[in-house]
Every structure is written in structure tokens, then in C-alpha cells.
Write an enzyme that holds these catalytic residues in place. Structure first.
Site, PDB file in Angstrom:
ATOM      1  N   GLU A  57      -1.275  -1.567  -7.998  1.00 22.60           N
ATOM      2  CA  GLU A  57      -2.715  -1.856  -7.997  1.00 22.60           C
ATOM      3  C   GLU A  57      -3.213  -2.128  -6.585  1.00 22.60           C
ATOM      4  O   GLU A  57      -4.281  -1.674  -6.179  1.00 22.60           O
ATOM      5  CB  GLU A  57      -3.027  -3.095  -8.856  1.00 22.60           C
ATOM      6  CG  GLU A  57      -2.593  -3.008 -10.298  1.00 22.60           C
ATOM      7  CD  GLU A  57      -1.211  -3.598 -10.525  1.00 22.60           C
ATOM      8  OE1 GLU A  57      -0.272  -3.272  -9.764  1.00 22.60           O
ATOM      9  OE2 GLU A  57      -1.055  -4.380 -11.486  1.00 22.60           O
ATOM     10  N   CYS A  88      -2.580  -9.229  -8.440  1.00 24.31           N
ATOM     11  CA  CYS A  88      -3.362  -7.999  -8.613  1.00 24.31           C
ATOM     12  C   CYS A  88      -4.652  -8.276  -9.385  1.00 24.31           C
ATOM     13  O   CYS A  88      -5.692  -7.691  -9.083  1.00 24.31           O
ATOM     14  CB  CYS A  88      -2.523  -6.929  -9.291  1.00 24.31           C
ATOM     15  SG  CYS A  88      -1.168  -6.368  -8.239  1.00 24.31           S
TER      16      CYS A  88
HETATM   17 ZN   LIG Z   1       0.747  -7.128  -9.194  1.00 24.11          ZN
END
Ligand SMILES: [Zn+2]
Length: 151
Positions: A57, A88
Site C-alpha cells: 500500500e 498503511c
Molecule cells: Zn501495511
């Protein structure tokens, strides 16, 4: 149960996850999409890059922000094969990602429907729409296979 064909974006994220596995990294992949166009792709690469923040990500978000010339990815979608971790999920908030689509749930490391539940916190500045379970079986298979081969 009816199995719908996987959206193209999740297939691209899964292809990134497979690339990660080929490099000995945990198979997780992601793509950023805006107005139906793939802006950036990323895969897990913390070992290769000696960078603990190199999650799929993070890589996809960093590249997309660079390409769009904006730290805010307004109107963008993030497609990722596994439930994002707390780091993330935080990046998704900072990037103002509009919609998050993910594959498998991650009861151990996930922070969307598990653990920190980042988007549900009162202090959360931006809440993306969340669509879990897309390509769940394919994503989980990749992870299972990867860890089985490494045992
Ligand atoms: Zn992550």
C-alpha cells in the site's frame, strides 16, 4: 456460492503479490486507481529495500502521489490483496483515499476490521469507503502457499 469474476484492479494487485513472492517477500500487492485508470502499483518489498515501511500500500500510494504531483489522492481508490495494517491504514487516511477495496482479512496484523480499527477511531480525519473480501480466496491462497513453502 456464486463466484463473480474478479475485478481487473484486484487481478492486477494479485499479480503484484505474485511478484513479491517471486522475490521472497510476503505476497501482498496493491494498485491505486483514479477515474478508472491505474495510476500506480506496489508490492511488499521490506527485505529487498531494507525498509520496514515498504508495504504494498505504501509503495503504491507513494508512487501515485509522485505521479499525480499531490500528497492527497482525492478521488482515488486503493485495491490491496490483504487487510491493511495500522501503518498503511494511517497512510490511507493521510492520502485521503476515497475507497479501499481489499481481499483477505488479517486478524493478526490488520487494522481495518481488526485490532486498531483505524477508520473507526474518533480522531480519524478521513474515512474511506471500505469494501472487503474481493479476491479473498485468491489472496489467502497466495499467502498460504508462500508460508507453506517456507516452512
Ligand atoms: Zn501495511
Amino acid at each position: 456460492m456464486t463466484r463473480w469474476p474478479l475485478p481487473e484492479y484486484m487481478r492486477l494487485a494479485l499479480a503484484q503479490a505474485r511478484k513479491a513472492a517471486e522475490s521472497g517477500e510476503v505476497p501482498i500487492g496493491a494498485v491505486v486507481v483514479k477515474d478508472g485508470e491505474v495510476i500506480a502499483a506496489g508490492r511488499n518489498a521490506p527485505r529487498e529495500r531494507h525498509d520496514p515501511t515498504s508495504h504494498a500500500e505504501m509503495e503504491a500510494i507513494r508512487t501515485a502521489a509522485r505521479i499525480l504531483g499531490n500528497e492527497r489522492l482525492e478521488g482515488c481508490e486503493l485495491w490491496v490483496t490483504l487487510e491493511p495494517c495500522a501503518m498503511c491504514a494511517g497512510a490511507i487516511v493521510h492520502a485521503r483515499i476515497a475507497r479501499l477495496y481489499y481481499g483477505a482479512s488479517d486478524p493478526k496484523g490488520g487494522a481495518v476490521e481488526h485490532g486498531a480499527r483505524v477508520f473507526e477511531q474518533e480522531q480519524c480525519l478521513h474515512r474511506p469507503e471500505v469494501y472487503p473480501g474481493i479476491g479473498e480466496a485468491e489472496s489467502a491462497d497466495l499467502l498460504r502457499k508462500f508460508f507453506r513453502e517456507r516452512r
